[in-house]
Enzyme design. Structure first.
Site, PDB file in Angstrom:
ATOM      1  N   ARG A  85       1.108  -1.107  -0.006  1.00  0.00           N
ATOM      2  CA  ARG A  85       0.191   0.313  -0.353  1.00  0.00           C
ATOM      3  C   ARG A  85       1.296   1.072   0.003  1.00  0.00           C
ATOM      4  O   ARG A  85       0.563   2.226  -1.151  1.00  0.00           O
ATOM      5  CB  ARG A  85      -1.402   0.246   1.385  1.00  0.00           C
ATOM      6  CG  ARG A  85      -1.917  -1.069   0.953  1.00  0.00           C
ATOM      7  CD  ARG A  85      -2.532  -1.192   2.457  1.00  0.00           C
ATOM      8  NE  ARG A  85      -0.703  -1.982   2.682  1.00  0.00           N
ATOM      9  CZ  ARG A  85      -1.520  -3.474   2.593  1.00  0.00           C
ATOM     10  NH1 ARG A  85      -2.539  -3.981   2.347  1.00  0.00           N
ATOM     11  NH2 ARG A  85      -0.738  -4.843   2.515  1.00  0.00           N
ATOM     12  N   THR A  86       1.192   1.192   0.771  1.00  0.00           N
ATOM     13  CA  THR A  86       2.577   2.849   1.285  1.00  0.00           C
ATOM     14  C   THR A  86       3.392   3.225  -0.167  1.00  0.00           C
ATOM     15  O   THR A  86       3.222   3.744  -0.306  1.00  0.00           O
ATOM     16  CB  THR A  86       3.210   2.875   2.394  1.00  0.00           C
ATOM     17  OG1 THR A  86       3.105   2.763   3.542  1.00  0.00           O
ATOM     18  CG2 THR A  86       3.995   3.706   2.863  1.00  0.00           C
ATOM     19  N   ARG A  95      11.698   4.011   3.765  1.00  0.00           N
ATOM     20  CA  ARG A  95      11.049   2.870   4.456  1.00  0.00           C
ATOM     21  C   ARG A  95      12.097   2.155   5.206  1.00  0.00           C
ATOM     22  O   ARG A  95      12.925   1.580   4.344  1.00  0.00           O
ATOM     23  CB  ARG A  95       9.881   1.504   4.306  1.00  0.00           C
ATOM     24  CG  ARG A  95       9.234   0.874   5.003  1.00  0.00           C
ATOM     25  CD  ARG A  95       8.280   0.384   4.270  1.00  0.00           C
ATOM     26  NE  ARG A  95       6.916   0.576   4.811  1.00  0.00           N
ATOM     27  CZ  ARG A  95       5.999   0.081   4.697  1.00  0.00           C
ATOM     28  NH1 ARG A  95       5.922  -1.433   4.840  1.00  0.00           N
ATOM     29  NH2 ARG A  95       4.820   0.857   5.495  1.00  0.00           N
ATOM     30  N   HIS A 126       4.950   5.977  11.466  1.00  0.00           N
ATOM     31  CA  HIS A 126       4.234   5.662  10.121  1.00  0.00           C
ATOM     32  C   HIS A 126       2.782   6.908  10.219  1.00  0.00           C
ATOM     33  O   HIS A 126       2.242   7.033   9.720  1.00  0.00           O
ATOM     34  CB  HIS A 126       3.608   4.190  10.075  1.00  0.00           C
ATOM     35  CG  HIS A 126       3.497   3.736   8.780  1.00  0.00           C
ATOM     36  ND1 HIS A 126       3.184   4.717   7.954  1.00  0.00           N
ATOM     37  CD2 HIS A 126       3.098   2.589   8.280  1.00  0.00           C
ATOM     38  CE1 HIS A 126       2.892   3.245   6.219  1.00  0.00           C
ATOM     39  NE2 HIS A 126       3.032   2.629   6.750  1.00  0.00           N
ATOM     40  N   LYS A 179      24.952  -5.723  -0.669  1.00  0.00           N
ATOM     41  CA  LYS A 179      26.310  -6.040  -0.724  1.00  0.00           C
ATOM     42  C   LYS A 179      26.908  -5.539  -0.302  1.00  0.00           C
ATOM     43  O   LYS A 179      28.578  -5.522  -0.224  1.00  0.00           O
ATOM     44  CB  LYS A 179      27.033  -5.743  -2.364  1.00  0.00           C
ATOM     45  CG  LYS A 179      26.090  -6.215  -3.425  1.00  0.00           C
ATOM     46  CD  LYS A 179      26.653  -5.375  -5.295  1.00  0.00           C
ATOM     47  CE  LYS A 179      25.562  -5.680  -6.605  1.00  0.00           C
ATOM     48  NZ  LYS A 179      25.823  -4.375  -6.820  1.00  0.00           N
TER      49      LYS A 179
HETATM   50  N1   CP Z   1      -0.001   0.159   5.761  1.00  0.00           N
HETATM   51  C1   CP Z   1       1.535  -0.246   5.048  1.00  0.00           C
HETATM   52  O1   CP Z   1       1.659   0.000   5.847  1.00  0.00           O
HETATM   53  O2   CP Z   1       0.866  -1.367   4.260  1.00  0.00           O
HETATM   54  P1   CP Z   1       2.060  -1.745   3.601  1.00  0.00           P
HETATM   55  O3   CP Z   1       3.125  -2.602   4.780  1.00  0.00           O
HETATM   56  O4   CP Z   1       1.321  -2.412   2.204  1.00  0.00           O
HETATM   57  O5   CP Z   1       2.615  -0.886   2.827  1.00  0.00           O
END
Ligand code: CP
Length: 312
Positions: free
Chosen positions: A58-59, A108, A136, A86
């Site tokens: 999603r993100t 991320r 988040h 590496k």
């Molecule tokens: N909600 C969320 O962070 O989903 P993903 O890990 O799929 O990005």
């Protein structure tokens, strides 16, 4: 009001006015996402690097779509296909990315604080797309946008957040955001998954029982157990977890009749949420996903110093 932040590293450092501006900017972008041609020239000529060192559906997708809908050039790298495999350090990766003159890095990373580390080492804006068990922020913002959509206002809402709170960056960001916007958060989960000090983070009550958390709640948010972040087993069994902390048709009846059910995804159906509830009339889970694109468009625009739609 002008946005005063170069980076989005967490909700902890935003105030209620910042959050309000992000939500209102996101609302103005929602309409673009329903057009036939879903593109505006706001970030034309800007380069956005989406650096995902942890898995995401999603993100990652929504940040990429958000950048493209604002006409930025978006480039993706992932941990498994970058030179991290590496042995390259985050600092060296950052220096090399910086040499290519991006305008925004969306990151991320499995380590809490990685976006902050990057922000100190690069000249461009950094947006945190989830760092370890820390924060988040874009998830919390899309959660608030979804609550506003269905409940009208955040102020005064009773929000139950249930599950593995210790390892949940979503829970931390949501607690900060909801408290700053005037909601009350009730937390429930196994004792081994509730960290100490939650009350210091905001307007939070820790409940001993799932039923106490859900009782007459306006919003019920279920979280996944993050087995990948647990160094030792914190649960007797998933079956037992589902029995005591899973949301099902029966337990949902304790919430207000018009309560909404949320989940950041990915869901473990049959563990923290039954399929009946996940697909039921009260779920707004795909609204969260839809709002994720608009909120992330807002974040990319605001850190770029653009806060309004161009005239047609
Ligand atoms: N909600 C969320 O962070 O989903 P993903 O890990 O799929 O990005």
């Amino acid at each position: 009001m002008a946005f005063r932040h170069k980076h989005i590293l967490g909700i902890e450092h935003l105030n209620a006015e910042d959050i309000q501006l992000i939500l209102e900017t996101g609302e103005s972008f929602k309409e673009i996402n329903s057009r036939d041609i879903k593109k505006v020239p706001m970030l034309r000529g800007k380069t956005i690097i989406n650096a995902f060192f942890e898995a995401s559906t999603r993100t990652r997708l929504s940040f990429e779509i958000a950048g493209k809908r604002l006409s930025a050039d978006t480039v993706n790298i992932s941990g498994s296909t970058s030179s991290v495999v590496k042995g390259e350090t985050l600092e060296d990766t950052a220096r090399n990315i910086e040499a290519m003159a991006p305008d925004i890095i969306v990151i991320r990373h499995g380590h809490s604080g990685a976006p902050h580390y990057l922000a100190e080492r690069v000249g461009c804006s950094v947006v945190n797309a989830g760092d370890g068990a820390h924060e988040h922020p874009s998830q919390a913002l899309l959660d608030l946008m979804t609550m506003r959509q269905h409940k009208g206002s955040i102020k005064g809402l009773e929000v139950a957040i249930v599950g593995d709170i210790t390892h949940s960056r979503v829970a931390r960001s949501d607690i900060y955001a909801l408290s700053k916007m005037g909601a009350h958060v009730r937390i429930a989960g196994p004792g081994t998954m509730i960290p100490p000090g939650l009350a210091r983070m905001g307007n939070v009550t820790v409940c001993n029982d799932l039923r106490d958390a859900i009782d007459q709640a306006d919003v019920v948010m279920m979280l996944r157990i993050q087995l990948e972040r647990q160094s030792k087993t914190l649960l007797p069994s998933l079956r037992e977890y589902a029995r005591f902390y899973g949301l099902n048709q029966e337990s949902l009846k304790l919430a207000k009749p018009d309560a909404i059910v949320m989940h950041p995804g990915p869901m473990n159906r049959g563990v923290e949420i039954s399929s009946y509830v996940a697909d039921g009339a009260q779920n707004v889970i795909l609204d969260q996903v839809e709002n994720g694109v608009a909120v992330r468009m807002a974040l990319l625009a605001l850190v770029s110093g653009v806060d309004s739609m161009p005239a047609e």
